[in-house]
Design an enzyme around this catalytic site. Sequence first.
Site, PDB file in Angstrom:
ATOM      1  N   GLU A  99      41.597  41.807  39.634  1.00  9.15           N
ATOM      2  CA  GLU A  99      41.032  40.720  40.116  1.00  9.15           C
ATOM      3  C   GLU A  99      41.152  40.094  41.660  1.00  9.15           C
ATOM      4  OE1 GLU A  99      38.094  39.447  38.712  1.00  9.15           O
ATOM      5  OE2 GLU A  99      38.518  41.048  37.464  1.00  9.15           O
ATOM      6  N   ASN A 127      48.673  28.876  49.037  1.00  8.40           N
ATOM      7  CA  ASN A 127      48.301  29.852  50.228  1.00  8.40           C
ATOM      8  C   ASN A 127      49.474  29.834  50.864  1.00  8.40           C
ATOM      9  OD1 ASN A 127      45.823  29.179  49.131  1.00  8.40           O
ATOM     10  ND2 ASN A 127      44.769  28.767  50.817  1.00  8.40           N
TER      11      ASN A 127
END
Lengths: 377, 393
Positions: B244, B380
């Site tokens: 994914e 992030n």
Amino acid sequence: MDFEFTDDQLSLRDAVARWVDKGFSFERRHGIAKKGGHTRDVYRELAELGLTGLRISETHGGMGFGAVEAMVVMEELGRGLVNAPYAAGALVAPTLLAGAPDALQAEWLSRIAGGAALVVLAHQERNARYRLNQVATSTKKSGSGWLLSGQKNVVPAADEADAFIVPARLSGAESDTQGIGLFVVEKAAKGVAIHSYATQDGARAGELKLADTPAALIRDDGLAGLELAVDVGIAAACAEAVGVMDKLVALTVEYMNTRKQFGVTLSTFQALRHRMADVKMQLELGRSMSYFASLKLGEPAPQRRRALSQAKVQLGNSMRFVGQQCIQLHGGIGVTDEYIGSHYFKRLTMLEMAFGDTLHHLGEASARMTDTTGVFA
Amino acid sequence: MDLNFTPEEQAFRQEVRQWVADNLPKDISHKVHNALRLSRDDLQRWAQILGKKGWLASGWPKQFGGPGWTAVQKHLFEEECARAGSPRIVPFGPVMVAPVIMAFGSPEQQKRFLPGIGSGDVWWSQGYSEPGAGSDLASLKTRAERRGDKFIVNGQKTWTTLGQYGEWIFCLVRTSTEGKPQTGISFLLIDMKSPGITVRPIVMLDGEPEVNEVFFDNVEVPAENLIGEENKGWTYAKHLLAHERTNIADVNRAKREIERLKRIAKAEGVYDDTRFRDQIALLEIDIVALEMLVLRVLSAEKSGKQSLDIAGLLKIKGSEIQQRYSELTMLAAGPFTLPYVREAMEAGWQGDWFARFGICAPLASNYFNFRKTTIYGGSNEVQRNIVAQTVLG
């Protein structure tokens, strides 16, 4: 949907890369730049490789290749920081001439393909900024031909070109979209005056003044042709930028893995590592949009123009960020003339302004926005 | 190089488009198109509709009952679902635990768990994060002690998304404290009805209990629920994370949401304000660039060549884009997003304090909710570490 290169495209890339490795060292480029940026010899060598005929049909002695091949060549020329006017002479000019009467095509295209003639677009005017419809250069009918008067600014390789393609006003006001003609003007023609100079990025450009200069008409509905040629130029600038950025990033990675401060290499500092991650992001978004630009060149004008503007915005932002940050990551050596990296940075800076800068194209992309979004919108 | 999908792929897209149009309940797509609250029933109803067709398991190979689609077909399927306004598939079962069970589970485990996941009947949750183990997941402390044919589990998981609905939970648990932290972790499947499990919702900044704490107090788990070998769980979890990669960018939803942004900006009169409109145009360019990045990854997968080293970028850019569209959509309505009226986020609510209030009501909440996107799934900053590793070594 397929982003793999064919074997032929890989061979083409390889051929250009080999020529750069063997024939276009940084020392050679630096020497050319120091002497004023004359590159006609370099252009001739590109012609000997057959590259000047890349986009010209086989009937005119070219190879009849497509936009992806042009992109591959531009990436490699960017990587090698090749300062010859390849995009102007071999990609933009043939696009403009494709709309010319057969005789005019026959007169110029085979000479361009073989490298004997360097023809460049001279379209920028002092009051036009990036607007393509703003054309003050005037025309006068003279017998069966035309006489042109006016001034075109910052024309690439002006004193090394053999001829110019000049948009000039046939009718209407200075900013009308109708009434723009495209003409071929030979350098040797009466009334041509050129004042040339070196450019910031190691090449050459100049001012072209025309005073009742005889010219051959390519087409009288010039704006559409000019827009397509500029889009071809944008795609070339995007691809070149990808090559320039690729190399500059590679130089920076190498530097960060060698240069030591506080007893360790720069690549050990997280602040700098994260900056490199951001650089990589901008590089890959840029590469993606460079593909997008080249692959959209064949679309109908509204979609094509929007796509090319979108690409130029991304590449503009990428170029500025990658260029500035790679210089910063080098520290003092990055701002010297002797270091190769600073010259890559200067090329990126000038490429951002080629064929419309980032804000201009953001305005275009914004004005052309529709209800749907996406690669296929 | 070719931007266009093949005729077969385009025909496949048409087939999916038609099926989704015929089968996606209108009341659900209405909620999705207007960012209204989705209930457990909405999510599971759509999962079961997909399950019945065999498409909930969209990434599964045929041998396990999946459609055996290529990466491109899967992308087109997701794009068509997003476009039509279907809810995101709750990924914990079909997308996250199922591939681990297929790769490392025993045939008995596969037979026991995969059908309920593929049909959408069983709701799975994820038990990874802990109060002391966020980005540094390997430092997790929830203990599982082997006693005969059972594990006794003690500890706490947190940020368990929609865990209040969970029937089963897959957990990373510590089975050894020897060696590196990564080497003492095991992968356990736990029935959430087991005695000793307490689920406590955490109300998030948008006022919604989207995530939960899950407490384990001497919970008995049959040893047959261990996936693979003891102390190898970290390897299995990494396999899961490697799956994914394009999906996490969620570019298809972004394409739908920017269209909603344009509609709202027009209704609110800011679409013609070039300063605002240019911001939408910039976001649009970001979305196109992200889509190109996703297509490049898919093309590399299709060609079977070495995958591109750009997958780490997808999560960073995708999440930034999600935050930006939620932000611009809120800014488009400006001060009219101020009222906090929870009922207004339900479908069918008929408030009329001012024009288009129903449209404005969820916008600030969505913006608040989306601050999570740059934090979850590996923040992030952690993603930047990963990207830097590929660039700098």
